[in-house]
Design a protein around this motif. Structure first.
Motif, PDB file in Angstrom:
ATOM      1  N   ARG A 131       0.942  -1.319  -0.603  1.00  0.00           N
ATOM      2  CA  ARG A 131      -0.370   0.219  -0.423  1.00  0.00           C
ATOM      3  C   ARG A 131       0.607   0.856   0.253  1.00  0.00           C
ATOM      4  O   ARG A 131      -0.019   2.386  -0.174  1.00  0.00           O
ATOM      5  CB  ARG A 131      -0.956  -0.280   0.944  1.00  0.00           C
ATOM      6  N   LYS A 132       1.920   1.197   0.908  1.00  0.00           N
ATOM      7  CA  LYS A 132       2.903   2.521   0.918  1.00  0.00           C
ATOM      8  C   LYS A 132       3.298   2.598  -0.837  1.00  0.00           C
ATOM      9  O   LYS A 132       3.793   3.865  -1.272  1.00  0.00           O
ATOM     10  CB  LYS A 132       3.978   2.225   1.708  1.00  0.00           C
ATOM     11  N   PHE A 133       4.278   1.216  -1.337  1.00  0.00           N
ATOM     12  CA  PHE A 133       4.175   1.150  -2.463  1.00  0.00           C
ATOM     13  C   PHE A 133       3.558   2.121  -3.662  1.00  0.00           C
ATOM     14  O   PHE A 133       3.686   2.948  -4.373  1.00  0.00           O
ATOM     15  CB  PHE A 133       5.027   0.586  -2.763  1.00  0.00           C
ATOM     16  N   VAL A 134       2.351   1.753  -3.240  1.00  0.00           N
ATOM     17  CA  VAL A 134       0.876   2.185  -4.147  1.00  0.00           C
ATOM     18  C   VAL A 134       1.028   3.556  -4.144  1.00  0.00           C
ATOM     19  O   VAL A 134       1.361   4.498  -5.238  1.00  0.00           O
ATOM     20  CB  VAL A 134       0.171   1.947  -4.587  1.00  0.00           C
ATOM     21  N   HIS A 135       0.687   4.596  -2.764  1.00  0.00           N
ATOM     22  CA  HIS A 135       0.960   5.472  -2.638  1.00  0.00           C
ATOM     23  C   HIS A 135       1.599   6.234  -2.817  1.00  0.00           C
ATOM     24  O   HIS A 135       1.859   7.951  -3.251  1.00  0.00           O
ATOM     25  CB  HIS A 135       0.160   5.045  -0.780  1.00  0.00           C
ATOM     26  N   THR A 136       3.251   5.725  -2.389  1.00  0.00           N
ATOM     27  CA  THR A 136       3.964   6.724  -3.203  1.00  0.00           C
ATOM     28  C   THR A 136       4.377   6.572  -4.534  1.00  0.00           C
ATOM     29  O   THR A 136       3.995   8.201  -5.160  1.00  0.00           O
ATOM     30  CB  THR A 136       5.438   5.818  -2.883  1.00  0.00           C
TER      31      THR A 136
ATOM     32  N   ASP B 266       2.328  11.914  -6.956  1.00  0.00           N
ATOM     33  CA  ASP B 266       2.239  12.982  -8.305  1.00  0.00           C
ATOM     34  C   ASP B 266       0.912  12.707  -8.961  1.00  0.00           C
ATOM     35  O   ASP B 266       1.397  14.206  -9.903  1.00  0.00           O
ATOM     36  CB  ASP B 266       3.978  13.586  -8.431  1.00  0.00           C
ATOM     37  N   GLY B 267       0.067  11.583  -9.169  1.00  0.00           N
ATOM     38  CA  GLY B 267      -1.012  11.903  -9.970  1.00  0.00           C
ATOM     39  C   GLY B 267      -0.258  11.388 -11.711  1.00  0.00           C
ATOM     40  O   GLY B 267      -1.331  11.650 -12.250  1.00  0.00           O
ATOM     41  N   ILE B 268       1.033  11.437 -11.604  1.00  0.00           N
ATOM     42  CA  ILE B 268       1.442  10.070 -13.128  1.00  0.00           C
ATOM     43  C   ILE B 268       1.223   9.325 -13.271  1.00  0.00           C
ATOM     44  O   ILE B 268       0.339   8.843 -14.500  1.00  0.00           O
ATOM     45  CB  ILE B 268       3.325  10.713 -12.684  1.00  0.00           C
ATOM     46  N   VAL B 269       0.979   8.885 -12.569  1.00  0.00           N
ATOM     47  CA  VAL B 269       0.393   6.916 -12.315  1.00  0.00           C
ATOM     48  C   VAL B 269      -0.492   6.909 -11.617  1.00  0.00           C
ATOM     49  O   VAL B 269      -0.993   6.998 -10.427  1.00  0.00           O
ATOM     50  CB  VAL B 269       1.470   6.106 -11.757  1.00  0.00           C
ATOM     51  N   THR B 270      -0.907   6.695 -13.003  1.00  0.00           N
ATOM     52  CA  THR B 270      -3.201   5.654 -12.425  1.00  0.00           C
ATOM     53  C   THR B 270      -2.846   4.389 -12.634  1.00  0.00           C
ATOM     54  O   THR B 270      -4.068   3.933 -12.641  1.00  0.00           O
ATOM     55  CB  THR B 270      -3.928   7.244 -13.113  1.00  0.00           C
TER      56      THR B 270
ATOM     57  N   PRO C 226      -9.508   4.308  -5.307  1.00  0.00           N
ATOM     58  CA  PRO C 226     -11.133   3.997  -5.853  1.00  0.00           C
ATOM     59  C   PRO C 226     -10.334   5.013  -7.368  1.00  0.00           C
ATOM     60  O   PRO C 226     -10.757   4.692  -8.461  1.00  0.00           O
ATOM     61  CB  PRO C 226     -11.912   3.961  -5.661  1.00  0.00           C
ATOM     62  N   GLU C 227      -9.950   6.442  -7.481  1.00  0.00           N
ATOM     63  CA  GLU C 227      -9.505   7.192  -7.931  1.00  0.00           C
ATOM     64  C   GLU C 227      -8.584   6.415  -8.829  1.00  0.00           C
ATOM     65  O   GLU C 227      -8.032   6.624  -9.904  1.00  0.00           O
ATOM     66  CB  GLU C 227      -8.481   8.051  -7.740  1.00  0.00           C
ATOM     67  N   LEU C 228      -7.267   5.500  -9.004  1.00  0.00           N
ATOM     68  CA  LEU C 228      -6.268   4.287  -9.424  1.00  0.00           C
ATOM     69  C   LEU C 228      -7.045   3.372 -10.430  1.00  0.00           C
ATOM     70  O   LEU C 228      -8.558   2.273  -9.562  1.00  0.00           O
ATOM     71  CB  LEU C 228      -5.222   4.265  -9.117  1.00  0.00           C
ATOM     72  N   SER C 229      -6.811   2.822 -10.890  1.00  0.00           N
ATOM     73  CA  SER C 229      -7.027   1.297 -11.829  1.00  0.00           C
ATOM     74  C   SER C 229      -5.409   0.165 -11.552  1.00  0.00           C
ATOM     75  O   SER C 229      -4.155   0.109 -11.479  1.00  0.00           O
ATOM     76  CB  SER C 229      -6.906   1.563 -13.622  1.00  0.00           C
TER      77      SER C 229
END
Length: 343
Positions: free
Chosen positions: A37-42, A46-50, A89-92
């Protein structure tokens, strides 16, 4: 868009040799998920990777653990990926790992509508026809078989692909492109009786232009420069040009017959090979019938696994030193379940 393909975690096999028991005892699901979870959050902060495509196993690092071991030995934890989909939920999130059939992909997608998709790699390449119902089953598309835009069975598919292959060879050099054209058909009958013989015949078909061109070149060379010590050899053009001169080389090119002068088209060769090795029952089995047959076979195998005596092995053993009954012969690296050679 920028996407990330990753595993759910890492294990250093050189520091601590991996085993399922050790993995289960030393690493809680909660701690493992928290690191993921921490990895995905990091990465996504910055909003580049979704978009994250996650193979739901840890990666075991170290020379003694092969890529094949990494695809099979660490246990799958699909629940980590589903939990990420709920928490972000904002990520795929696309689920990967251990999906070997269309029915499995369908089951995983239906189990959680928060997943953006399921990734299938080797299984699709190894048996592409088994995924022929994907449009209908996964996307709800109604495929009109009478429109001519889709192939009902593998006979129609070979005929349609054959037209494309003939066009490519008519407009290219068969000796250079045929192998790649034929390779597309190699696994079309995966799992069927005589599929190995079919692949062997395709390999011979794929090599014919090169072989016939070599024979034609050798024949022209021997007749054009009969006194040369190289007359019976097939050498590179640069070598031949040095030996006999440019004019003689040009004469050889002009005299060389077209390799396919009396050759049937590639489409005909592939279809004939399929007809020799598979009956009409196989060639004319439609997409739906093929899918139903595959599901039935999977269910039968699951029943066999359920009722056969199963031996759980959770120790370090070499795969080539475990017999079909799952009994240890000598030491090495294997970790998993063995069921009378079925796994």
């Amino acid at each position: 868009p920028i996407t990330v393909k990753c595993r759910i975690g890492l294990h250093d096999n050189d520091t601590t040799p991996f085993s399922r028991q050790l993995y289960h005892d030393k690493r809680s699901d909660e701690d493992e998920y928290e690191e993921l979870r921490k990895f995905v959050h990091t990465v996504a902060s910055d909003g580049i990777v979704t978009n994250f495509q996650i193979h739901a196993r840890i990666a075991v690092l170290g020379g003694s653990f092969s890529p094949a071991d990494n695809r099979k030995v660490p246990p799958l934890k699909y629940e980590h990926v589903r939990k990420l989909a709920r928490e972000f939920p904002e990520l795929s999130f696309v689920l990967n790992g251990g999906i070997h059939s269309l029915s499995q992909a369908k089951e995983q997608l239906e189990a959680d509508d928060l997943l953006a998709g399921v990734m299938v790699g080797r299984a699709f390449a190894a048996n592409p026809w088994s995924f022929a119902m994907a449009d209908e089953l996964l996307y709800g598309d109604s495929v009109d078989d009478e429109s001519g835009t889709s192939c009902v069975n593998r006979r129609e598919l070979i005929e349609a692909y054959g037209r494309h292959a003939d066009y490519e060879e008519d407009n290219g050099e068969p000796a250079q492109i045929r192998r790649s054209l034929v390779a597309a058909c190699a696994h079309l009958f995966a799992g069927e009786q005589n599929s190995r013989q079919f692949r062997m015949e395709l390999d011979e078909i794929a090599g014919r232009p090169e072989r016939l061109e070599r024979e034609a070149t050798a024949q022209v060379w021997s007749s054009t420069v009969p006194s040369s010590p190289l007359a019976s050899a097939f050498s590179a053009p640069s070598t031949l040009e040095t030996a006999v001169g440019w004019d003689e080389m040009q004469a050889m090119d002009d005299a060389r017959p077209a390799w396919d002068e009396n050759e049937p088209p590639l489409s005909e060769l592939i279809l004939e090979a399929a007809q020799r090795n598979f009956g009409n029952d196989v060639l004319d089995l439609n997409r739906r019938e093929s899918y139903d047959k595959q599901v039935w076979e999977q269910e039968e195998e699951a029943r066999r696994r359920k009722y056969d005596p199963v031996l759980s092995i959770d120790c370090r053993m070499d795969k080539d030193e475990v017999n079909n009954d799952g009994k240890k012969v000598s030491g090495g690296v294997v970790d998993g379940w063995f069921s009378n050679g079925l796994n």
